[in-house]
Design a protein around this motif. Structure first.
Motif, mmCIF file in Angstrom:
data_model
loop_
_atom_site.group_PDB
_atom_site.id
_atom_site.type_symbol
_atom_site.label_atom_id
_atom_site.label_comp_id
_atom_site.label_asym_id
_atom_site.label_seq_id
_atom_site.Cartn_x
_atom_site.Cartn_y
_atom_site.Cartn_z
ATOM 1 N N ALA A 71 4.901 3.887 2.333
ATOM 2 C CA ALA A 71 4.726 2.564 1.726
ATOM 3 C C ALA A 71 4.745 1.482 2.793
ATOM 4 O O ALA A 71 5.474 1.574 3.780
ATOM 5 C CB ALA A 71 5.833 2.317 0.709
ATOM 6 N N SER A 72 3.962 0.447 2.585
ATOM 7 C CA SER A 72 3.920 -0.673 3.531
ATOM 8 C C SER A 72 3.598 -1.953 2.794
ATOM 9 O O SER A 72 3.183 -1.942 1.639
ATOM 10 C CB SER A 72 2.867 -0.407 4.613
ATOM 11 O OG SER A 72 1.588 -0.303 4.037
ATOM 12 N N GLN A 93 0.845 -1.191 0.000
ATOM 13 C CA GLN A 93 0.000 0.000 0.000
ATOM 14 C C GLN A 93 0.880 1.241 0.000
ATOM 15 O O GLN A 93 1.879 1.289 0.718
ATOM 16 C CB GLN A 93 -0.888 0.028 1.235
ATOM 17 C CG GLN A 93 -2.132 -0.836 1.137
ATOM 18 C CD GLN A 93 -3.117 -0.554 2.247
ATOM 19 O OE1 GLN A 93 -2.754 -0.520 3.418
ATOM 20 N NE2 GLN A 93 -4.376 -0.363 1.885
ATOM 21 N N LEU A 94 0.496 2.211 -0.792
ATOM 22 C CA LEU A 94 1.163 3.517 -0.804
ATOM 23 C C LEU A 94 0.112 4.562 -0.445
ATOM 24 O O LEU A 94 -0.882 4.695 -1.152
ATOM 25 C CB LEU A 94 1.755 3.828 -2.178
ATOM 26 C CG LEU A 94 2.701 2.808 -2.787
ATOM 27 C CD1 LEU A 94 3.246 3.304 -4.124
ATOM 28 C CD2 LEU A 94 3.852 2.502 -1.851
ATOM 29 N N VAL A 95 0.350 5.275 0.636
ATOM 30 C CA VAL A 95 -0.609 6.266 1.106
ATOM 31 C C VAL A 95 0.009 7.644 0.978
ATOM 32 O O VAL A 95 1.018 7.945 1.619
ATOM 33 C CB VAL A 95 -1.012 5.989 2.567
ATOM 34 C CG1 VAL A 95 -1.999 7.042 3.050
ATOM 35 C CG2 VAL A 95 -1.628 4.592 2.684
ATOM 36 N N TYR A 105 4.599 -0.055 -8.037
ATOM 37 C CA TYR A 105 3.438 0.055 -7.178
ATOM 38 C C TYR A 105 3.026 1.536 -7.236
ATOM 39 O O TYR A 105 3.884 2.422 -7.207
ATOM 40 C CB TYR A 105 3.781 -0.335 -5.736
ATOM 41 C CG TYR A 105 4.226 -1.758 -5.562
ATOM 42 C CD1 TYR A 105 5.562 -2.072 -5.340
ATOM 43 C CD2 TYR A 105 3.317 -2.807 -5.600
ATOM 44 C CE1 TYR A 105 5.987 -3.381 -5.161
ATOM 45 C CE2 TYR A 105 3.724 -4.121 -5.420
ATOM 46 C CZ TYR A 105 5.057 -4.396 -5.213
ATOM 47 O OH TYR A 105 5.462 -5.699 -5.046
ATOM 48 N N TRP A 106 1.712 1.755 -7.296
ATOM 49 C CA TRP A 106 1.212 3.127 -7.436
ATOM 50 C C TRP A 106 0.441 3.557 -6.203
ATOM 51 O O TRP A 106 -0.300 2.769 -5.614
ATOM 52 C CB TRP A 106 0.272 3.240 -8.639
ATOM 53 C CG TRP A 106 0.906 3.118 -9.980
ATOM 54 C CD1 TRP A 106 0.801 2.049 -10.826
ATOM 55 C CD2 TRP A 106 1.711 4.085 -10.662
ATOM 56 N NE1 TRP A 106 1.501 2.298 -11.987
ATOM 57 C CE2 TRP A 106 2.067 3.542 -11.915
ATOM 58 C CE3 TRP A 106 2.176 5.358 -10.337
ATOM 59 C CZ2 TRP A 106 2.862 4.219 -12.835
ATOM 60 C CZ3 TRP A 106 2.973 6.036 -11.255
ATOM 61 C CH2 TRP A 106 3.296 5.473 -12.487
ATOM 62 N N THR A 111 9.190 5.938 3.561
ATOM 63 C CA THR A 111 8.447 7.137 3.195
ATOM 64 C C THR A 111 9.283 8.010 2.262
ATOM 65 O O THR A 111 10.486 8.174 2.473
ATOM 66 C CB THR A 111 8.058 7.934 4.448
ATOM 67 O OG1 THR A 111 7.225 7.116 5.276
ATOM 68 C CG2 THR A 111 7.288 9.185 4.086
ATOM 69 N N VAL A 112 8.612 8.552 1.266
ATOM 70 C CA VAL A 112 9.249 9.462 0.329
ATOM 71 C C VAL A 112 8.510 10.801 0.378
ATOM 72 O O VAL A 112 7.292 10.838 0.579
ATOM 73 C CB VAL A 112 9.273 8.889 -1.100
ATOM 74 C CG1 VAL A 112 7.869 8.663 -1.644
ATOM 75 C CG2 VAL A 112 10.081 9.764 -2.046
#
Length: 120
Positions: free
Chosen positions: A24-25, A3-5, A109-110, A77-78
């Motif tokens: 990201a996780s 998951q990317l939040v 991954y988006w 995290t970015v």
């Protein structure tokens, strides 16, 4: 499941600043690049900035000197610090995580996307 939040989009006047974050996780992201794409209405998605796990960076020419990408590997995290924003920066910004040294958009991954609107 990966998951990317994303967070941090919004409306800002030209010349202003915004900071995007993407957490990201779901797996280990060692040897994965993290980055940001954007897509404006009627235009193709383009890579804005990318950072490797070792810290090597890439920037779209039109954002060099205005945007800064960084990452915290311990937090997966970015970030994208966007300064001196211009109306032409208006787009939906997507976080991307992809195996390798640079996000290319081949098989990432988006994130879900976050709207950035810069008013003139």
């Amino acid at each position: 499941q990966v998951q990317l939040v994303e967070s941090g989009g919004g409306l800002v006047q030209a010349g202003g600043s915004l900071r995007l974050s993407c957490a990201a996780s779901g797996r280990t992201f060692r040897n994965y690049a993290m980055g940001w794409f954007r897509q404006a209405p009627g235009k193709e998605r383009e890579v804005v900035a990318s950072i490797s796990s070792g810290g090597s960076t890439y920037y779209l020419d039109s954002v060099k000197g205005r945007f800064t990408i960084s990452r915290e590997n311990a937090k997966n995290t970015v970030y994208l610090q966007m300064n001196s924003l211009k109306p032409e920066d208006t787009a939906v910004y997507y976080c991307a995580v992809e195996y390798g040294d640079k996000v290319l958009g081949a098989n990432p991954y988006w994130g879900q996307g976050t709207q950035v609107t810069v008013s003139s």
